[in-house]
Design a protein around this motif. Structure first.
Motif: not given
Length: 72
Positions: A23-32
């Motif tokens: 759903l989203e990629i921000k820096g070293d975080q991925v929202k799934i």
């Protein structure tokens, strides 16, 4: 372990019923996002491990009798 690359808004299918979408990629975080039948429980790994440990302790009888005082 199978490693797959996906971009935002791309998905993978697990069997016929489970879809995992980035759903989203921000820096070293991925929202799934996970689409699955309601009958399939979905947990973060750390919570799943806590649940497993609690179930093991309950099955082994490691709960002190005092924990049940006042229930009846």
């Amino acid at each position: 372990m199978l490693a797959l690359s996906r971009k935002m808004n791309e998905s993978i299918m697990l069997g016929n019923d489970i879809e995992v979408t980035v759903l989203e990629i921000k820096g070293d975080q991925v929202k799934i996002g996970v689409k699955a039948p309601k009958t399939i429980p979905i947990y973060r790994r750390e919570l799943y491990l806590q649940i497993r440990q609690s179930n093991k302790e309950a099955a082994d009888g490691d709960i002190p009798v005092r924990a049940f005082e006042g229930l009846l």
